[in-house]
Design a protein around this motif. Structure first.
Motif, PDB file in Angstrom:
ATOM      1  N   UNK A 138     -32.666  27.730 -20.619  1.00  0.00           N
ATOM      2  CA  UNK A 138     -33.479  28.802 -21.198  1.00  0.00           C
ATOM      3  C   UNK A 138     -33.938  28.364 -22.578  1.00  0.00           C
ATOM      4  N   UNK A 139     -35.244  28.447 -22.810  1.00  0.00           N
ATOM      5  CA  UNK A 139     -35.820  28.143 -24.113  1.00  0.00           C
ATOM      6  C   UNK A 139     -36.289  29.453 -24.739  1.00  0.00           C
ATOM      7  N   UNK A 140     -35.791  29.734 -25.939  1.00  0.00           N
ATOM      8  CA  UNK A 140     -36.214  30.909 -26.694  1.00  0.00           C
ATOM      9  C   UNK A 140     -36.920  30.432 -27.950  1.00  0.00           C
ATOM     10  N   UNK A 141     -38.145  30.878 -28.155  1.00  0.00           N
ATOM     11  CA  UNK A 141     -38.913  30.520 -29.349  1.00  0.00           C
ATOM     12  C   UNK A 141     -39.093  31.765 -30.208  1.00  0.00           C
ATOM     13  N   UNK A 142     -38.747  31.661 -31.500  1.00  0.00           N
ATOM     14  CA  UNK A 142     -38.849  32.801 -32.417  1.00  0.00           C
ATOM     15  C   UNK A 142     -39.708  32.400 -33.605  1.00  0.00           C
ATOM     16  N   UNK A 143     -40.460  33.376 -34.117  1.00  0.00           N
ATOM     17  CA  UNK A 143     -41.352  33.146 -35.253  1.00  0.00           C
ATOM     18  C   UNK A 143     -40.507  33.010 -36.516  1.00  0.00           C
ATOM     19  N   UNK A 144     -40.431  31.809 -37.056  1.00  0.00           N
ATOM     20  CA  UNK A 144     -39.580  31.583 -38.223  1.00  0.00           C
ATOM     21  C   UNK A 144     -40.304  31.806 -39.534  1.00  0.00           C
ATOM     22  N   UNK A 145     -41.572  31.382 -39.611  1.00  0.00           N
ATOM     23  CA  UNK A 145     -42.307  31.588 -40.856  1.00  0.00           C
ATOM     24  C   UNK A 145     -43.791  31.403 -40.616  1.00  0.00           C
ATOM     25  N   UNK A 146     -44.586  31.969 -41.504  1.00  0.00           N
ATOM     26  CA  UNK A 146     -46.027  31.750 -41.511  1.00  0.00           C
ATOM     27  C   UNK A 146     -46.468  31.500 -42.943  1.00  0.00           C
ATOM     28  N   UNK A 147     -47.547  30.767 -43.090  1.00  0.00           N
ATOM     29  CA  UNK A 147     -48.128  30.524 -44.413  1.00  0.00           C
ATOM     30  C   UNK A 147     -49.633  30.482 -44.261  1.00  0.00           C
ATOM     31  N   UNK A 148     -50.308  30.174 -45.333  1.00  0.00           N
ATOM     32  CA  UNK A 148     -51.773  30.141 -45.290  1.00  0.00           C
ATOM     33  C   UNK A 148     -52.298  28.967 -44.476  1.00  0.00           C
ATOM     34  N   UNK A 149     -51.417  27.997 -44.166  1.00  0.00           N
ATOM     35  CA  UNK A 149     -51.909  26.809 -43.486  1.00  0.00           C
ATOM     36  C   UNK A 149     -51.235  26.521 -42.155  1.00  0.00           C
ATOM     37  N   UNK A 150     -50.090  27.155 -41.863  1.00  0.00           N
ATOM     38  CA  UNK A 150     -49.417  26.834 -40.619  1.00  0.00           C
ATOM     39  C   UNK A 150     -48.531  27.975 -40.143  1.00  0.00           C
ATOM     40  N   UNK A 151     -48.214  27.903 -38.850  1.00  0.00           N
ATOM     41  CA  UNK A 151     -47.253  28.807 -38.209  1.00  0.00           C
ATOM     42  C   UNK A 151     -46.073  27.960 -37.728  1.00  0.00           C
ATOM     43  N   UNK A 152     -44.874  28.454 -37.997  1.00  0.00           N
ATOM     44  CA  UNK A 152     -43.674  27.710 -37.608  1.00  0.00           C
ATOM     45  C   UNK A 152     -42.829  28.589 -36.688  1.00  0.00           C
ATOM     46  N   UNK A 153     -42.534  28.072 -35.496  1.00  0.00           N
ATOM     47  CA  UNK A 153     -41.604  28.700 -34.560  1.00  0.00           C
ATOM     48  C   UNK A 153     -40.359  27.829 -34.453  1.00  0.00           C
ATOM     49  N   UNK A 154     -39.225  28.480 -34.255  1.00  0.00           N
ATOM     50  CA  UNK A 154     -37.991  27.744 -33.970  1.00  0.00           C
ATOM     51  C   UNK A 154     -37.627  27.996 -32.511  1.00  0.00           C
ATOM     52  N   UNK A 155     -37.334  26.899 -31.801  1.00  0.00           N
ATOM     53  CA  UNK A 155     -36.884  27.034 -30.418  1.00  0.00           C
ATOM     54  C   UNK A 155     -35.380  26.811 -30.327  1.00  0.00           C
ATOM     55  N   UNK A 156     -34.773  27.593 -29.442  1.00  0.00           N
ATOM     56  CA  UNK A 156     -33.352  27.458 -29.137  1.00  0.00           C
ATOM     57  C   UNK A 156     -33.233  27.184 -27.643  1.00  0.00           C
ATOM     58  N   UNK A 157     -32.392  26.221 -27.274  1.00  0.00           N
ATOM     59  CA  UNK A 157     -32.169  25.902 -25.855  1.00  0.00           C
ATOM     60  C   UNK A 157     -30.736  26.244 -25.474  1.00  0.00           C
ATOM     61  N   UNK A 158     -30.593  26.957 -24.360  1.00  0.00           N
ATOM     62  CA  UNK A 158     -29.280  27.302 -23.810  1.00  0.00           C
ATOM     63  C   UNK A 158     -29.202  26.812 -22.372  1.00  0.00           C
ATOM     64  N   UNK A 159     -28.026  26.354 -21.996  1.00  0.00           N
ATOM     65  CA  UNK A 159     -27.781  25.998 -20.600  1.00  0.00           C
ATOM     66  C   UNK A 159     -26.361  26.392 -20.238  1.00  0.00           C
ATOM     67  N   UNK A 160     -26.190  27.359 -19.336  1.00  0.00           N
ATOM     68  CA  UNK A 160     -24.828  27.714 -18.910  1.00  0.00           C
ATOM     69  C   UNK A 160     -24.138  26.594 -18.142  1.00  0.00           C
ATOM     70  N   UNK A 161     -24.910  25.549 -17.774  1.00  0.00           N
ATOM     71  CA  UNK A 161     -24.334  24.437 -17.040  1.00  0.00           C
ATOM     72  C   UNK A 161     -23.967  23.279 -17.963  1.00  0.00           C
ATOM     73  N   UNK A 162     -24.119  23.496 -19.276  1.00  0.00           N
ATOM     74  CA  UNK A 162     -23.646  22.473 -20.210  1.00  0.00           C
ATOM     75  C   UNK A 162     -22.146  22.283 -20.006  1.00  0.00           C
ATOM     76  N   UNK A 163     -21.735  21.061 -19.836  1.00  0.00           N
ATOM     77  CA  UNK A 163     -20.358  20.785 -19.419  1.00  0.00           C
ATOM     78  C   UNK A 163     -19.736  19.733 -20.317  1.00  0.00           C
ATOM     79  N   UNK A 164     -19.426  20.107 -21.574  1.00  0.00           N
ATOM     80  CA  UNK A 164     -18.805  19.120 -22.463  1.00  0.00           C
ATOM     81  C   UNK A 164     -17.401  18.792 -22.004  1.00  0.00           C
ATOM     82  N   UNK A 165     -16.866  17.748 -22.576  1.00  0.00           N
ATOM     83  CA  UNK A 165     -15.518  17.339 -22.219  1.00  0.00           C
ATOM     84  C   UNK A 165     -14.518  18.338 -22.751  1.00  0.00           C
ATOM     85  N   UNK A 166     -13.532  18.690 -21.942  1.00  0.00           N
ATOM     86  CA  UNK A 166     -12.484  19.618 -22.367  1.00  0.00           C
ATOM     87  C   UNK A 166     -12.731  20.997 -21.798  1.00  0.00           C
TER      88      UNK A 166
END
Length: 824
Positions: free
Chosen positions: A607-635
């Motif tokens: 799942x990718x979630x993109x949120x509006x982090x900031x705006x200015x007179x010259x650009x728009x910045x979004x931050x994306x977050x990625x989640x995976x319930x199937x992420x399987x780290x060691x331990x």
């Protein structure tokens, strides 16, 4: 030599004709044999009988040619015609025809390497490409990754139905519109649990403790007095009251029963002391420890206060009063209050600032114009506690209990306390904390308690497996049907639970994987994203588990009543650990859900979630977050679903300009897949133009799930390509062909096979279409190149030749017979 040589010459002619017929017969017989190459018998003169060598020209003669008689013919060669046969389309994809020069390389059943033009192939039970005689077709095989291994020739395999292949995802293409309008995502959702207590601390157990009406006031009708000297009193008449008491057990107003009626005693002139006798004794069960004597000032009105002048043991019936009026008014004032009410009581243990959970409710007990006495108060078994506190409600109010006593002992058995307080006396005192000692991060989960509305304490956790599935942005994460699991043992603490929930919800803490662009915190509270245990203060209860999510509406975290369940050896039960919302998340955002595949073809949810982090007179910045319930780290305790974050930038025209990070990394430590699975997010198709809402979708990903080999194609270059039911293709092998400098020198071995001959030269092996070798045509076969018409003519000529030579023999025989007849 005469006629005898004629027979030999004619015999060679007959033999030549027979050979021609044999060759032609073989050609005609194989006119329908796939890949057959016709042969031709070629003849040469055999020996010659020279009658004269002739002579060269001279001055007088023109010369003479030699006179020679041939002695017959011989088979000079039987040559194979390797010209191209007709290509005919077949119905089998395994049939192959060579268009041009070259031979298939095969391995005979005896292991010998042979060559053939017959491409009528089939697949055997071992999935090998074989001739109709069972000879294996040779070429280059592939490794486990379906990569052609150009090393040694090996039997080619086409494992239909058994070979499987999967392609890991390398790139995911995203499309949509991330609008610069709307609220900047600067506010996070904040949720917190109810107050949780630490059950490791002892709680008072009432046992035989009870609350009941205190005994009626002492009867003082029989009290006698006698004035004497030895004190500081002055002559006059004094009023007294007697009160039964527990002794000095409370740091608050002494624990006393209902005062007696007043009685008087007189100090005669010249006397300074009153000796009282025949004082009453407490007959209650259990009896009071002491009785206290209170006195008014000399000449006071009946309504004036009484002051404590002393106390004696309950069994003592005499008392000597020596106190002057001047000293009297500094003493404790008699509490003459009586209540008509219904009260309940709780008891706690304490040690400094730490206080236990309360006991069960003692009561409710009603009293009419009297006081209530608590007997056989609980005794602490742990040296943790140094004292005991008693709390009571006010009439008609059962939600708040006020402290009325603090007893400086928790281990003395059989303590009693008599409540003489009016409601107005206790309002404003410290109130009872029903939850007792709060949890901390180090509290063991098996000791965590929750109190319900009825005041009952429930142990929240036990040794076993805790299943959890919360929500983020209104979507389950992880899925309800695939919850995250925390194994709880006797040492698992609250901090482990907080980390487990935080990672299961995919809350990404600052600074994140890109320290140059740290993950922002909540603007309103100033809190950073993550979980913690709240600390008790004057205004906050403490002992709550609190989570701060990441900013943006689609990152709003939620833990519902059904989010937890517990699995033990006896089954699964629901765990009710409610969380309330302290603050709602705010911020423009969008979500995209999709599936990628690891190296084994296992589908992984992302799942990718993109949120509006900031705006200015010259650009728009979004931050994306990625989640995976199937992420399987060691331990087994690491259940983090967060797999990446970064920034996406758009210019003033809404064009994508850059991303500080575009890689998602999903760990696969506890499965045999290659770990981690890393793939790139392609943001170039996303627009930053204004729109009513932000949208995001994954339109393409280049991975494939596992697929079975269902078909195959053989190209002109001899490469065998397998087609799998997941839509992907992989190499299965490479057919190699051989050509010879003199194919006529090959030795025929039957079954359309040839072997290297002495005069054939060594084989030149290459791929079809290379080094003078012809191309392959799949689904076709090369027919026999036998020319029936030409061979029939050759057959007629050979028959004529045979008859002619036979006639020669007949003629010679007739001549010999004539010669023999000369004797007669």
């Amino acid at each position: 030599m005469g006629l005898s040589s004629v027979f030999s010459t004619a015999i060679t002619g007959l033999s030549a004709a027979e050979t021609t017929i044999d060759v032609v017969g073989n050609n005609v017989a194989n006119s329908s044999t796939i890949g057959f190459k016709a042969s031709e018998a070629l003849f040469a003169t055999q020996f010659l009988q020279t009658l004269s060598l002739g002579s060269a020209p001279t001055q007088n003669s023109g010369g003479r040619n030699p006179r020679q008689i041939g002695l017959g013919t011989q088979v000079a060669a039987i040559t194979t015609d390797f010209k191209q046969g007709t290509i005919e389309i077949s119905t089998s994809p395994s049939d192959l025809a060579i268009q041009g020069d070259g031979f298939f390389i095969i391995q005979s059943t005896l292991g010998e390497q042979l060559y053939t033009r017959n491409g009528n192939f089939d697949i055997n039970s071992a999935n090998q490409l074989v001739t109709l005689n069972g000879d294996r077709v040779l070429g280059y095989g592939v490794n486990k990754d379906f990569e052609i291994q150009p090393t040694v020739l090996t039997p080619l395999e086409i494992p239909l139905g058994s070979a499987a292949v999967a392609k890991p995802t390398e790139t995911v293409t995203l499309q949509g519109t991330l609008t610069p309008t709307g609220h900047v995502a600067d506010t996070a959702s904040i949720i917190s649990s109810g107050i949780l207590g630490d059950g490791v601390f002892e709680r008072p157990v009432l046992g035989t403790a009870a609350a009941g009406a205190a005994p009626v006031a002492p009867v003082v009708s029989g009290v006698a007095s006698n004035s004497t000297t030895g004190g500081s009193m002055t002559a006059g008449t004094y009023r007294y009251k007697v009160v039964y008491a527990e002794g000095a057990v409370s740091s608050l107003t002494p624990s006393e029963g209902v005062p007696s009626l007043s009685f008087t005693a007189t100090v005669d002139p010249g006397e300074t002391q009153l000796d009282l006798s025949n004082l009453p004794t407490s007959g209650s069960t259990p009896p009071y420890a002491v009785k206290r004597i209170y006195r008014q000032e000399e000449g006071a009105a009946a309504t004036d206060p009484y002051y404590l002048v002393g106390e004696v043991a309950n069994g003592v019936t005499t008392f000597s009063d020596t106190m002057s009026d001047a000293a009297l008014t500094s003493q404790t004032v008699l509490n003459e209050n009586v209540n008509t009410a219904t009260y309940g009581y709780y008891v706690t243990f304490f040690n400094g600032s730490r206080e236990s959970r309360p006991s069960q409710l003692m009561g409710p007990i009603s009293v009419v114009d009297g006081r209530l006495r608590l007997t056989d108060l609980p005794t602490a078994t742990s040296s943790e506690w140094t004292g005991m506190r008693i709390y009571r409600n006010t009439e008609g109010q059962d939600s708040t209990y006020y402290r009325i006593a603090e007893i400086n002992s928790a281990s003395t058995p059989g303590l009693e306390f008599t409540d003489g307080f009016a409601d107005s006396d206790i309002v404003g005192n410290p109130t009872l904390d029903f939850d007792g000692p709060r949890i901390t991060g180090s509290t063991k989960l098996v000791n965590v308690l929750s109190r319900d509305s009825n005041g009952n304490y429930t142990s929240m956790f036990e040794v076993g497996t805790l299943n959890f599935s919360g929500e983020k942005g209104g979507r389950a994460v992880p899925p309800v049907d695939d919850p995250k699991r925390l194994v709880i043992d006797a040492n698992t603490d609250v901090d482990a639970l907080i980390q487990f929930i935080e990672e299961s919800l995919g809350i990404q803490s600052a600074p994140g994987p890109d320290p140059a662009n740290p993950i922002p915190g909540d603007l309103l509270s100033g809190d950073q994203p993550g979980g913690s245990v709240t600390i008790k203060t004057l205004t906050e209860p403490g002992g709550q588990i609190r989570f701060v999510g990441n900013n943006g509406a689609d990152n709003a975290i939620e833990i519902g009543l059904s989010s937890f369940s517990f699995t033990t050896a006896t089954g699964t039960r629901q765990v009710v650990l409610p969380f309330g919302v302290e603050q709602q998340a705010v911020g423009q955002s969008a979500v995209a859900d999709f599936v990628v595949f690891d190296t084994l073809g296992i589908p992984l949810r992302v799942r990718i979630t993109a949120v509006l982090e900031s705006t200015s007179s010259s650009e728009t910045v979004y931050r994306w977050f990625a989640d995976s319930p199937d992420n399987d780290p060691s331990g087994s305790k690491n259940v983090n679903v967060s797999v990446g974050t970064g920034l996406i930038r758009f210019d003033g025209e809404g064009n994508f300009t850059s991303a500080t990070n575009n890689t998602v990394s999903i760990s696969r430590e506890d499965v045999p897949s290659s770990s981690p699975l890393e793939f790139h997010l392609d943001f170039t198709q996303i627009s930053g133009l204004a729109s009513p809402t932000s949208t995001l979708a994954a339109t393409r990903q280049d991975g494939f799930p596992p697929g079975k080999l269902t078909n195959y194609i053989i190209g002109e270059d001899g490469k065998i390509r397998g087609i799998f039911d997941n839509g992907t293709e992989r190499d299965l092998g490479q057919i190699r062909l051989a050509r010879f400098a003199n194919p006529g020198g090959l030795e025929q071995r039957g079954s359309n096979n040839y072997s290297v001959g002495i005069n054939s030269g060594l084989p030149i092996v290459s791929n079809p279409g290379e080094q003078g070798i012809g191309n392959l045509i799949a689904g076709a076969v090369e027919l026999s190149n036998t020319d029936i018409g030409s061979n029939l003519i050759d057959l007629i000529l050979a028959s004529t030749q045979y008859r002619g030579n036979a006639r020669v023999i007949t003629s010679a025989q007739q001549l010999l017979e004539e010669l023999l007849n000369l004797r007669r």
